[in-house]
Write an enzyme that holds these catalytic residues in place. Structure first.
Site, short mmCIF file in Angstrom:
data_model
loop_
_atom_site.label_atom_id
_atom_site.label_comp_id
_atom_site.label_asym_id
_atom_site.label_seq_id
_atom_site.Cartn_x
_atom_site.Cartn_y
_atom_site.Cartn_z
N LYS A 275 -30.90 80.08 -25.45
CA LYS A 275 -30.95 78.62 -25.55
C LYS A 275 -31.47 78.21 -26.93
CE LYS A 275 -31.97 77.56 -20.67
NZ LYS A 275 -30.76 76.77 -20.41
N ARG A 349 -27.44 81.30 -10.48
CA ARG A 349 -26.49 81.67 -9.41
C ARG A 349 -26.50 83.17 -9.16
NH1 ARG A 349 -21.96 78.84 -13.05
NH2 ARG A 349 -23.87 77.73 -13.63
N1 BES Z 1 -32.10 76.40 -15.85
C1 BES Z 1 -30.89 75.97 -16.44
C2 BES Z 1 -30.48 74.57 -16.00
C3 BES Z 1 -31.39 73.44 -16.39
C4 BES Z 1 -31.10 72.66 -17.48
C5 BES Z 1 -32.49 73.11 -15.61
C6 BES Z 1 -31.92 71.59 -17.80
C7 BES Z 1 -33.30 72.06 -15.95
C8 BES Z 1 -33.02 71.29 -17.04
C9 BES Z 1 -29.75 76.93 -16.07
O1 BES Z 1 -30.13 78.25 -15.89
C10 BES Z 1 -28.78 76.92 -17.19
O2 BES Z 1 -29.12 77.35 -18.24
N2 BES Z 1 -27.59 76.40 -16.92
C11 BES Z 1 -26.58 76.32 -17.91
C12 BES Z 1 -25.29 76.79 -17.28
C13 BES Z 1 -24.18 77.02 -18.26
C14 BES Z 1 -24.50 78.20 -19.15
C15 BES Z 1 -22.90 77.26 -17.50
C16 BES Z 1 -26.47 74.86 -18.35
O3 BES Z 1 -26.64 73.97 -17.52
O4 BES Z 1 -26.26 74.64 -19.53
MN MN Z 2 -30.11 79.38 -17.67
#
Ligand code: BES
Ligand code: MN
Ligand code: ZN
Length: 499
Positions: A275, A349
């Site tokens: 990230k 997931r």
């Molecule tokens: N934990 C994150 C989602 C999240 C984002 C929670 C903002 C709380 C606040 C999750 O693991 C994630 O990174 N999701 C990605 C999925 C994508 C890579 C398909 C996302 O939402 O960008």
């Molecule tokens: Mn994630």
């Protein structure tokens, strides 16, 4: 935070900091009127001086009138017909905020009957007290400098009403909510160097004291069970992954339980699909689903619910490392289905599918409700007002929405369907862990999870990414960890699976 709460009958005279009800359109209720009469119209004069109308949640302070009252707070309660349990809690939240802002250590709230309200004065007093407590939370254990203005001052709440015994009884039913919500807020607020999977599990183990059976599976045990997708997420971390299993079987013998599943990513860096740096610290609360499920178990056990409930939380840390999983890896889930990992940041997931499969194999639940901070896309869709609900069963969906609307944890049902499902088909494995691009990201995530739901199980996935943490707070929730889901799950059980 600790607070002494008392419900008392009307005293001869009021002293100290006192809050009294004013109805819509400046209608003084009984106590406000009596104080006004004894103080030569001081309250009426104050009402003329400002824009306070008595609308729900408005306040006005009256100083310099006669009697032993130090500070009189006029508390607008609005129209009687709008005054339900949630509104009473919000009034309590307003009282707590005012008292703490003024630095009061004690406050008395007078609950006069409000015409038109469906709440009895006893229930109104109890919910108001609950609201005071829920608002009075602060995560300040790491502050070492004694700054009084940063601490909560209010330590003593007295609620005065004609029938205090009714209120005491109602409050005894509600009080377990406070400890459960505070446990979840603590878990979610803790920094990730302190709260890693084993430490989360250790804290959950404390629920044993309430009669919850707590079992913790380590990596070796999960390996034996074939939980490869879960373990793959944690393999880049120096901290061991854990599977936290909690059981509260206090319902009818032989009745299939409800299973609660929680995402517990104690820190989500994204892994090799790293990230960006800005805001990454927020990913300490990527265990908000597991936090809510653990708090819900505490509440269900705390009020000795006559229900069968089991919980499974997948606890991991998602880190980049020489041993971390790579984009392109193919891993096998406990169900036997294989997953091509396209993006290591879609890790939730991957751990949930194994936790869900385990729960279904082991407990044969009648229903399974899973909570997770799963996707940023749900925040884009619904903002911070509602959580996204994905469900294969309309009755369960309606039950969840009804449970949530009663206590102010709102859900919005989102779609599922074969066209969305197709988007996660993989060229080389049974599925991939992301859909095509960002479009419909919350839905493709839910489709992934649905592939791990067994026949006949009513299943709900609640994406709480937008509601687990509040940047600004609201009347009964200070900013920070909200504990969204704790009361929702408890009400779901109480209203549908108990007795
Ligand atoms: N934990 C994150 C989602 C999240 C984002 C929670 C903002 C709380 C606040 C999750 O693991 C994630 O990174 N999701 C990605 C999925 C994508 C890579 C398909 C996302 O939402 O960008
Ligand atoms: Mn994630
Ligand atoms: Zn995550």
């Amino acid at each position: 935070m600790w607070m002494k709460v008392e419900f008392l009958a009307f005293p001869k005279a009021f002293t100290g900091n006192v809050a009294v009800f004013v109805g819509a359109e400046k209608q003084l209720l009984a106590t406000a009127e009596a104080i006004d009469a004894a103080a030569d119209g001081a309250v009426t004069r104050a009402l003329e001086a400002g824009r306070f109308t008595g609308a729900k949640g408005q306040t006005q302070t009256v100083l310099g009138h006669s009697g032993d009252i130090a500070r009189l707070l006029l508390l607008g309660v609005g129209k009687g017909q709008d005054l339900d349990a949630r509104a009473a809690e919000e009034l309590g939240g307003v009282v707590a905020a005012e008292a703490n802002a003024a630095g009061h250590t004690a406050v008395t709230v007078v609950v006069d009957p409000v015409e038109g309200s469906r709440l009895s004065p006893g229930a109104m007093a109890a919910h108001l007290a609950l609201g005071v407590r829920l608002r009075s939370y602060r995560f300040d254990k790491y502050k070492t400098k004694d700054k009084p203005e940063q601490k909560l001052s209010l330590q003593r709440l007295t609620v005065v009403l004609a029938a205090p015994a009714d209120a005491r009884k109602a409050y005894a039913q509600l009080e377990p909510v406070v400890d459960a919500v505070f446990l979840t807020r603590d878990l979610v607020s803790e920094p990730p160097n302190v709260l890693y999977p084993a430490e989360f599990a250790r804290r959950a183990k404390e629920l044993t004291k309430l009669g919850v059976k707590v079992e913790i599976l380590g990596e070796a045990e999960m390996k034996k069970l074939g939980m490869e997708t879960l373990l793959a997420v944690g393999q880049g971390s120096g901290r061991d992954s854990q599977l936290l299993v909690m059981k509260w079987m206090n319902g009818p013998k032989g009745q299939a339980p409800v299973a609660l599943i929680g995402k517990g990513v104690c820190f989500d860096t994204g892994g090799i699909s790293l990230k960006p740096a800005a805001g990454m610290e927020d990913m300490k609360w990527d265990m908000g689903g597991a936090g809510a499920v653990t708090g819900a178990m505490k509440l269900i056990a705390g009020r000795k619910a006559k229900a069968n409930v089991v919980a499974v939380c997948a606890l991991v840390e998602n880190m980049p490392d020489g041993n971390a999983q790579r984009p392109g890896d193919v891993v096998k889930s406990m169900s036997g289905q294989t997953v091509e990992v396209i993006n290591t940041d879609a890790e939730g997931r991957l751990i949930l599918c194994d936790a869900m499969w385990y729960a279904q194999q082991k407990f044969k639940p009648q229903a399974m409700v899973e909570l997770s901070t799963l996707t940023g896309a749900i925040v884009v869709a619904l903002g911070h007002e509602r959580a996204g609900l994905f469900c294969n069963d309309t009755e369960l969906s309606n039950r969840l929405r009804a449970a949530g609307s009663g206590i102010g944890e709102k859900l919005w049902r989102m779609p599922l369907g074969p066209k969305y499902d197709k988007l996660i088909d993989s060229e080389i494995a049974d599925m991939k862990n992301v859909g095509g691009g960002r479009d419909g990201g919350s839905i493709t995530a839910a489709q992934f999870l649905q592939r791990f739901v067994q026949d006949g199980v009513a299943w709900a996935h609640i994406d709480i990414a937008g509601v687990a943490w509040s940047g600004k707070g609201d009347t009964i929730t200070p900013k920070g960890a909200t504990a969204f889901g704790v009361r929702l799950l408890d009400r779901l059980i109480a209203e549908n699976y108990e007795g």
